[in-house]
Design an enzyme around this catalytic site. Structure first.
Site, short mmCIF file in Angstrom:
data_model
loop_
_atom_site.label_atom_id
_atom_site.label_comp_id
_atom_site.label_asym_id
_atom_site.label_seq_id
_atom_site.Cartn_x
_atom_site.Cartn_y
_atom_site.Cartn_z
N ASP A 22 7.50 5.75 15.15
CA ASP A 22 7.19 4.53 15.46
C ASP A 22 8.17 3.13 15.14
OD1 ASP A 22 5.12 6.02 15.63
OD2 ASP A 22 3.56 4.73 14.58
N GLU A 195 -4.15 4.70 18.28
CA GLU A 195 -2.98 4.42 17.28
C GLU A 195 -2.20 3.06 17.56
OE1 GLU A 195 -1.93 8.51 15.08
OE2 GLU A 195 -0.90 8.17 17.07
C1 FRU Z 1 1.65 6.65 15.62
C2 FRU Z 1 1.29 7.23 14.09
C3 FRU Z 1 0.44 5.96 13.40
C4 FRU Z 1 0.87 6.12 11.89
C5 FRU Z 1 2.36 6.75 11.92
C6 FRU Z 1 2.62 7.55 10.81
O1 FRU Z 1 2.66 7.64 15.89
O2 FRU Z 1 0.69 8.27 13.80
O3 FRU Z 1 -0.82 5.92 13.70
O4 FRU Z 1 0.98 4.94 11.35
O5 FRU Z 1 2.57 7.10 13.23
O6 FRU Z 1 4.23 7.98 10.80
#
Ligand code: FRU
Length: 480
Positions: A22, A195
């Site tokens: 992300d 998310e």
């Molecule tokens: C989304 C996610 C978020 C988390 C991050 C962990 O892709 O799963 O929810 O904070 O990636 O790397």
């Protein structure tokens, strides 16, 4: 790094090496765009989650800096956001100098929200002593805080995801947060965990007197193209609660391709420009690139528009700054009738942009075959019988690293004014981003073609189509 390895993106951000997911903490500050991101500085798989850091002055040329935050005794540093504390509202800075505040999820035994601050433009961060600022209330998936200033109520707002809904918190001092409301139990798609939320206000059709709020939430799995993807909601936000517009019953998907996830917009700007991670949790760990794994999408400007049928839609357009990468104009055509297939002679490119307007005549289907070579092609087409825009990557090259990678991904889309289809396509070494009808529908997909698959052709099936205009530009590398 030389950035010339097989499949290395030339105008999409990638870390020199190792794993990335992300985008985090995106903020425009002192003349620079900051992109932090979920990063494993020690390997090319998910793990040791840290915040990587890159900066740019034009959204296109990025410079990778040292890792900004690494796991600590409390856990890994998961996704979150960065805001500018101009006037030292938080009291965390000296005098009235101000600085940057990062809100992130600490992923230890439980997930909670924490704060860190920086006085050196995000290079180094000091963790706040009173962490966590939002403790875990007993919810397993409780993460991804996004903070913003809410003008009307003069409060700072935090939204985060909890299971498969969004929770809102408010604060006057950026440090102490109280619960406000939640959204989502009765709305939207719930095939997976929610998310990385995002919230912003936009004028409708550019009209400053008619604004709407957009709440975008990602979900894994269960999204439109399979695996992870995003959905959005249009409504109102009064500083306490998000209320969905009436009559919004169908799920609105952000992107109909498989590789557009965890979208985040830059803070501290007067327009909405967002970037997403260009991968999918289904197979992110298996994609065949090395020594890096994971790429960002192009930055896109987001707007709200009303279409021919009176529906309000989120539209996404590649940022104008991308035009600076245009090199030679490779192809130019106007008012040409096409019936069948036409390959463009001597075309051998891996990084280019196609800007096309078609007039739908008798053709059942038409479009482009990109990254074409021996037994390989990625088809970007419009199916005029069933009214959808699609990308077919079944024969796009290396696909066998995961059973869910191949496939045809479709976005419902009507011709504009009944007969016009516009396609704006960006082909990089290992991705194809398609913007249909001025960004009303978007498809983002990775591809891993063989070395010689660099041909391009235009096709129509079942009758002719008129190419009203076509321009193809060679795109330069951001690494030069
Ligand atoms: C989304 C996610 C978020 C988390 C991050 C962990 O892709 O799963 O929810 O904070 O990636 O790397």
């Amino acid at each position: 790094a030389s950035y010339d390895e097989t499949w290395r993106p030339q105008f999409h951000y990638t870390p020199a090496k190792n794993w990335m997911n992300d985008p985090n903490g995106m903020v425009y500050y002192k003349g620079k765009y900051h992109l932090f991101y979920q990063h494993n500085p020690k390997g090319d798989q998910f793990g040791n989650m840290s915040w990587g850091h890159a900066v740019s002055e034009d959204l296109i040329h990025w410079k990778e800096l040292d890792v900004a935050m690494e796991p600590d005794e409390n856990g890994m540093i998961f996704s979150g956001s960065v805001v500018v504390d101009e006037d030292n509202t938080s009291g965390l800075f000296q005098g009235d100098e101000g600085g940057l505040i990062a809100y992130y999820t600490s992923a230890g035994d439980v997930q909670d929200q924490r704060l860190a601050y920086s006085t050196d433009e995000g290079k180094t961060w000091t963790k706040y002593e009173g962490n966590p600022i939002v403790p875990n209330p007993g919810i397993k998936d409780f993460r991804d805080p996004v903070v913003m200033w809410h003008e009307d109520s003069e409060k700072w707002i935090m939204l985060l995801v909890a299971g498969d809904k969004v929770m809102f918190y408010g604060s006057d001092n950026m440090v102490d947060w109280s619960y406000l409301s939640e959204f989502g139990s009765d709305h939207g798609a719930h095939g997976g965990v929610w998310e990385t939320p995002e919230l912003f206000e936009l004028p409708v059709d550019g009209n400053q007197d008619q604004k709407k709020w957009v709440l975008q939430v990602d979900m894994n799995p269960g999204s439109i193209a399979g695996g992870s993807g995003g959905q959005y909601f249009i409504g109102d936000f009064d500083g306490k609660e998000f209320k969905l517009d009436r009559g919004q019953t169908e799920t609105k998907w952000t992107d109909y391709g498989k590789d557009f996830y965890a979208t985040q917009a830059f803070n501290n700007m007067d327009k909405v420009i967002w970037i997403a991670w260009m991968s999918n949790w289904q197979y992110a760990a298996d994609i065949p690139t090395s020594p890096w794994r994971g790429a960002m999408s192009l930055p896109r400007e987001v707007s709200l528009t009303t279409n021919d049928r009176g529906e309000m839609l989120l539209t996404q357009q590649p940022v104008k700054e991308l035009d600076d990468l245009r090199g030679e104009k490779l192809i130019e055509m106007e008012n040409r009738t096409l019936d069948g297939s036409m390959s463009l002679p001597e075309f051998d490119e891996r990084t280019y942009e196609i800007v096309a307007t078609f007039r739908v005549d008798e053709a059942d289907e038409f479009g482009f075959k990109v990254a074409q070579g021996e037994g390989e092609e990625t088809i970007v087409g419009y199916d005029d019988q069933n009214n959808y825009l699609f990308t077919d990557r079944n024969n796009s090259g290396v696909t066998d690293f995961h059973p869910e990678f191949g496939g045809v991904f479709r976005a419902p889309m009507e011709a504009m004014d009944g007969y016009t289809i516009k396609l704006h396509i960006y082909v990089d070494e290992s991705s194809v981003e398609v913007f249909g009808n001025n960004g009303q529908k978007v498809l983002t997909n990775q591809i891993f073609p063989s070395e010689g698959s660099d041909d391009l052709s235009i096709y129509s099936y079942g009758g002719n189509v008129t190419i009203e205009s076509l321009e193809v530009y060679d795109l330069e590398s951001m690494h030069e």
